[in-house]
Design a protein around this motif. Structure first.
Motif, short mmCIF file in Angstrom:
data_model
loop_
_atom_site.label_atom_id
_atom_site.label_comp_id
_atom_site.label_asym_id
_atom_site.label_seq_id
_atom_site.Cartn_x
_atom_site.Cartn_y
_atom_site.Cartn_z
N LYS A 57 12.67 -0.30 -21.57
CA LYS A 57 11.49 -1.07 -21.20
C LYS A 57 11.62 -1.79 -19.85
O LYS A 57 10.64 -1.93 -19.12
N THR A 58 12.82 -2.26 -19.52
CA THR A 58 13.00 -3.03 -18.29
C THR A 58 12.61 -2.25 -17.04
O THR A 58 11.80 -2.74 -16.22
N PRO A 59 13.12 -1.03 -16.82
CA PRO A 59 12.70 -0.28 -15.63
C PRO A 59 11.22 0.06 -15.64
O PRO A 59 10.58 0.11 -14.58
N ALA A 60 10.68 0.30 -16.83
CA ALA A 60 9.25 0.61 -16.93
C ALA A 60 8.40 -0.59 -16.50
O ALA A 60 7.43 -0.45 -15.75
N ILE A 61 8.78 -1.77 -16.98
CA ILE A 61 8.04 -2.99 -16.62
C ILE A 61 8.11 -3.25 -15.12
O ILE A 61 7.12 -3.59 -14.48
N ILE A 62 9.30 -3.05 -14.54
CA ILE A 62 9.46 -3.29 -13.10
C ILE A 62 8.63 -2.29 -12.30
O ILE A 62 7.96 -2.66 -11.32
N ALA A 63 8.65 -1.02 -12.69
CA ALA A 63 7.87 0.00 -11.98
C ALA A 63 6.38 -0.29 -12.07
O ALA A 63 5.64 -0.20 -11.08
N LEU A 64 5.90 -0.65 -13.26
CA LEU A 64 4.48 -0.95 -13.44
C LEU A 64 4.10 -2.24 -12.72
O LEU A 64 2.97 -2.36 -12.22
N SER B 56 0.83 -1.21 0.00
CA SER B 56 0.00 0.00 0.00
C SER B 56 0.87 1.25 0.00
O SER B 56 0.55 2.24 -0.67
N ALA B 57 1.97 1.21 0.75
CA ALA B 57 2.89 2.34 0.80
C ALA B 57 3.54 2.57 -0.56
O ALA B 57 3.70 3.71 -1.01
N LEU B 58 3.91 1.48 -1.25
CA LEU B 58 4.52 1.60 -2.57
C LEU B 58 3.55 2.24 -3.56
O LEU B 58 3.95 2.96 -4.47
N GLN B 59 2.26 1.96 -3.36
CA GLN B 59 1.24 2.50 -4.25
C GLN B 59 1.14 4.01 -4.15
O GLN B 59 0.68 4.68 -5.09
N THR B 60 1.54 4.57 -3.02
CA THR B 60 1.44 6.01 -2.82
C THR B 60 2.59 6.78 -3.47
O THR B 60 2.53 8.01 -3.57
N VAL B 61 3.64 6.07 -3.88
CA VAL B 61 4.78 6.74 -4.53
C VAL B 61 4.32 7.23 -5.91
O VAL B 61 3.77 6.45 -6.69
N PRO B 62 4.51 8.51 -6.23
CA PRO B 62 4.09 9.01 -7.55
C PRO B 62 4.72 8.21 -8.69
O PRO B 62 5.87 7.78 -8.59
N SER B 63 3.96 8.03 -9.74
CA SER B 63 4.41 7.19 -10.86
C SER B 63 5.74 7.65 -11.45
O SER B 63 6.65 6.84 -11.67
N LEU B 64 5.85 8.94 -11.70
CA LEU B 64 7.08 9.45 -12.29
C LEU B 64 8.27 9.28 -11.36
O LEU B 64 9.38 8.99 -11.80
N ALA B 65 8.01 9.45 -10.05
CA ALA B 65 9.08 9.28 -9.07
C ALA B 65 9.57 7.83 -9.05
O ALA B 65 10.78 7.57 -9.00
N LEU B 66 8.64 6.91 -9.11
CA LEU B 66 9.02 5.49 -9.10
C LEU B 66 9.79 5.13 -10.37
O LEU B 66 10.78 4.39 -10.32
N LEU B 67 9.34 5.66 -11.51
CA LEU B 67 10.06 5.41 -12.77
C LEU B 67 11.48 5.98 -12.69
O LEU B 67 12.44 5.35 -13.13
N ALA B 68 11.60 7.16 -12.11
CA ALA B 68 12.91 7.78 -11.97
C ALA B 68 13.81 6.97 -11.04
O ALA B 68 15.02 6.86 -11.28
N LEU B 69 13.22 6.38 -9.99
CA LEU B 69 14.01 5.58 -9.06
C LEU B 69 14.56 4.32 -9.70
O LEU B 69 15.56 3.76 -9.23
N MET B 70 13.91 3.85 -10.76
CA MET B 70 14.37 2.65 -11.44
C MET B 70 15.64 2.89 -12.26
O MET B 70 16.41 1.97 -12.50
#
Length: 212
Positions: free
Chosen positions: A78-85, A56-70
Motif C-alpha cells: 500500500k505504501t508505494p501505491a499511496i505515494i504514487a497516487l 505537469s511533467a509528473l502527470q505525464t508519466v504512465p500510471s503503471l510506470a510510476l507504480l513500478a518506479l516506487m
C-alpha cells in the motif's frame, strides 16, 4: 446473482475498504501538500511556473510506470501505491489552488489590509474562502482520478478493487470484472458528491448568492 454475492460478498467489501484506504490517504496527502504550496506560489510568480511545470511533467508519466518506479524505493504494498497516487493528485489540486488564489480581486486584499489584517490573516479569512470553489473543484477532480487509478495498485500488491478486476480479466470471469468496476464507479461518484457538499458548506454565502 445471489450465489455470486454469497461467494464473493465479503471479498468485495474488504477490497472496497482497501480501495477507500489507499485513495483517502493519497488524496489527503495531496491536499496537505498542494493547497498550502499553491497558496505560497501566488507570492512567488517565477517559482510558480517551475513548480507547476514539474508537477505537469509528473502527470505525464504512465500510471503503471510510476507504480513500478516506487518499488525499488518502497517495495510493494500500500505504501508505494499511496505515494504514487499522491503524486498524481498534486497537479489538479495545485493548479486549481494557484488559479483560485490568483483570481481573487485585489480590492478584497486591500480591504483586508485596511482592516489591519496581516498577510496570513488575509489569506485565511478572505482569500481562501473566495477561492474555495476553484480549490474544491481541483480536489474533486483529483479524488475521481485517484479512485480510478487506485485500481492499478493491485499490480504492486496494494490490494483494492483492482484485484477483482484483474482476476476477472485473467480468468475470463465477467462477474468479477463488474464486481470491481461498479464499486469503483460508485465510490468516485460518492466522493464527488460528498466533496461537492463540503464545497457548498465552505463557500461564503455572499459568494454563492453572487454566482446565482
Amino acid at each position: 446473482m445471489t450465489d455470486f454475492f454469497n461467494q464473493h460478498g465479503s471479498e468485495i467489501l474488504s477490497k472496497s475498504v482497501e480501495h477507500i484506504y489507499i485513495s483517502f490517504f493519497a488524496l489527503l496527502l495531496g491536499i496537505i501538500v498542494a493547497v498550502p504550496l499553491g497558496i505560497l506560489l501566488t507570492r512567488f510568480q517565477k517559482v510558480a511556473n517551475v513548480v507547476i511545470g514539474i508537477t505537469s511533467a509528473l502527470q505525464t508519466v504512465p500510471s503503471l510506470a510510476l507504480l513500478a518506479l516506487m518499488i525499488p524505493f518502497f517495495g510493494v504494498g500500500k505504501t508505494p501505491a499511496i505515494i504514487a497516487l499522491f503524486v498524481y493528485s498534486l497537479l489538479p489540486i495545485l493548479r486549481n489552488t494557484y488559479i483560485g488564489m490568483k483570481s481573487v480581486d485585489w480590492n478584497y486584499r486591500d480591504v483586508a489590509k485596511g482592516m489591519g489584517m496581516t498577510n496570513m490573516q488575509s489569506i485565511i479569512s478572505v482569500e481562501v474562502p473566495i477561492a474555495m470553489p476553484t480549490i474544491m473543484a481541483g480536489i474533486r477532480l483529483a479524488a475521481v482520478y485517484v479512485i480510478a487509478w487506485a485500481t492499478l495498485a493491485s499490480y504492486i500488491g496494494a490490494g483494492g478493487l483492482g484485484d477483482l478486476i484483474f482476476s476477472g480479466l485473467n480468468n475470463y470471469q465477467p462477474d468479477l470484472i463488474f464486481a470491481g468496476t461498479i464499486p469503483v464507479t460508485i465510490l468516485a461518484l460518492l466522493a464527488d458528491f460528498l466533496l461537492g457538499a463540503l464545497e457548498n458548506k465552505l463557500t461564503p454565502a455572499a459568494l454563492k448568492e453572487r454566482e446565482e
